[in-house]
Design an enzyme around this catalytic site. Sequence first.
Site, PDB file in Angstrom:
ATOM      1  N   HIS A   1       0.813  -1.214   0.000  1.00  0.00           N
ATOM      2  CA  HIS A   1       0.000   0.000   0.000  1.00  0.00           C
ATOM      3  C   HIS A   1       0.850   1.270   0.000  1.00  0.00           C
ATOM      4  CE1 HIS A   1      -2.567   3.140   1.850  1.00  0.00           C
ATOM      5  NE2 HIS A   1      -3.578   2.486   1.288  1.00  0.00           N
ATOM      6  N   ASP A   2       0.844   1.994  -1.124  1.00  0.00           N
ATOM      7  CA  ASP A   2       1.366   3.369  -1.222  1.00  0.00           C
ATOM      8  C   ASP A   2       2.840   3.531  -0.850  1.00  0.00           C
ATOM      9  OD1 ASP A   2      -1.244   3.849  -1.877  1.00  0.00           O
ATOM     10  OD2 ASP A   2      -1.588   5.383  -0.368  1.00  0.00           O
TER      11      ASP A   2
ATOM     12  N   LYS B   1      -4.242   4.844  -7.331  1.00  0.00           N
ATOM     13  CA  LYS B   1      -4.940   5.076  -6.059  1.00  0.00           C
ATOM     14  C   LYS B   1      -5.543   6.482  -6.064  1.00  0.00           C
ATOM     15  CE  LYS B   1      -5.235   3.784  -1.498  1.00  0.00           C
ATOM     16  NZ  LYS B   1      -4.480   4.692  -0.680  1.00  0.00           N
TER      17      LYS B   1
END
Length: 300
Positions: free
Chosen positions: A36-37, A121
Site C-alpha cells: 500500500h502506497d 490510487k
Amino acid sequence: MSIPKIPNYELPTHTDFPENKTDWDIDPKRAVLLVHDMQEYFVNFYQADKSPICDVIENIQQLKSSAKAQGIPVVYTAQPANQDPKDRALLTDFWGTGLDDQFTNVIAELAPQNDDIQYTKWRYSAFKRTPLLDYMRENNKDQLIICGIYGHIGILATALDAFMMDVKPFLIADAMADFTKDDHEFAMKYIASRCGNVKPLTLAIDEIQSHQHEKVPTNNLTLESMQQDIAEILLVPLEEVELDENLTFLGLDSIRAMALHEKWLKQGANVAFKELIKTVTLKDWWQTISEQNTVEGELV
C-alpha cells in the site's frame, strides 16, 4: 495542510500487539498481498536509515518473497501525479494538491515485478475507483494481506472496506509504518477489534509457508543448481561461485537474494528468507536449506 515531518519510532513488538477478536489464518490459495502506497513521495517523510521505515522495507521484502513463492498475487497501489482538482476533490482540503511528477514511483527496494499488479490510487481505500474487488472476486480471493503506509489512514480505510465487502483483511503490523507510534497502535487496535486480524511478520510467514507442501515440488534443488543460479543472477563465471566465497563480494544484494530465495522455494527449499540471509556463502546456504527442508522427499 501537507504531511508532517514523521519522527523516528520503534516498531511494535509481539508484546505490544493487541488481542484479535478473530482467529483467522492466512490461506495462500485465497489471499492477495497489497503493498500500500510505498511511493518515494510518502517514504521520503521518514529518515531512511532509522526505524520504522528501514525495518518496514526489509519486512515487506520478506513478506513479498514468501507470498510470491506460494503463488499469492501481489498488488501495488500508487497515487498519480498532478491530479485534476475534480479527481482530488475533498482530499485537497486535508492534504493539499497532492503529488508532483518527481516522486511517484514505488521505492526501488520494493519495485513491482513484471507479474505484479499496479492500481492507480484515488482515495484512502485501495478499493475506491480501482478494479481490486473485481479482480479478487473473479479469482476467488477473499483474503487481503496488507502492508505499507500509512496505517491510520489508507490502510485502516482499506481494511474497513474489505471487511464490509466480505473480504478478510490481515494487517501485518510490523510491515506497516505510520505518522507516530500512537497512530500505529491505534490502527492495530482498531483493526484487531473491529474489522480484521493483526499479525506479526513471523506468524504471517509461518502461515503462508505452512501450505508449502501443497504446491512446491521436491528433489529439484541441488548444490550444483544453486551454484548455477547464483552465477547467472550475478553475471559471473560459474567457477567464481566457490563454496566459501562471500557472495556480497560478487555483487549479491537483497533484491537478488530474494529472487534466488523465491526460485529455490519453488524447487523444494523450505527456509524463511530471514534464515537464509544470516549467512552469505553457498556452502552455508546449502547447509541451511538441507537442515530446514521438511517437505516430502529429500534434497539430493
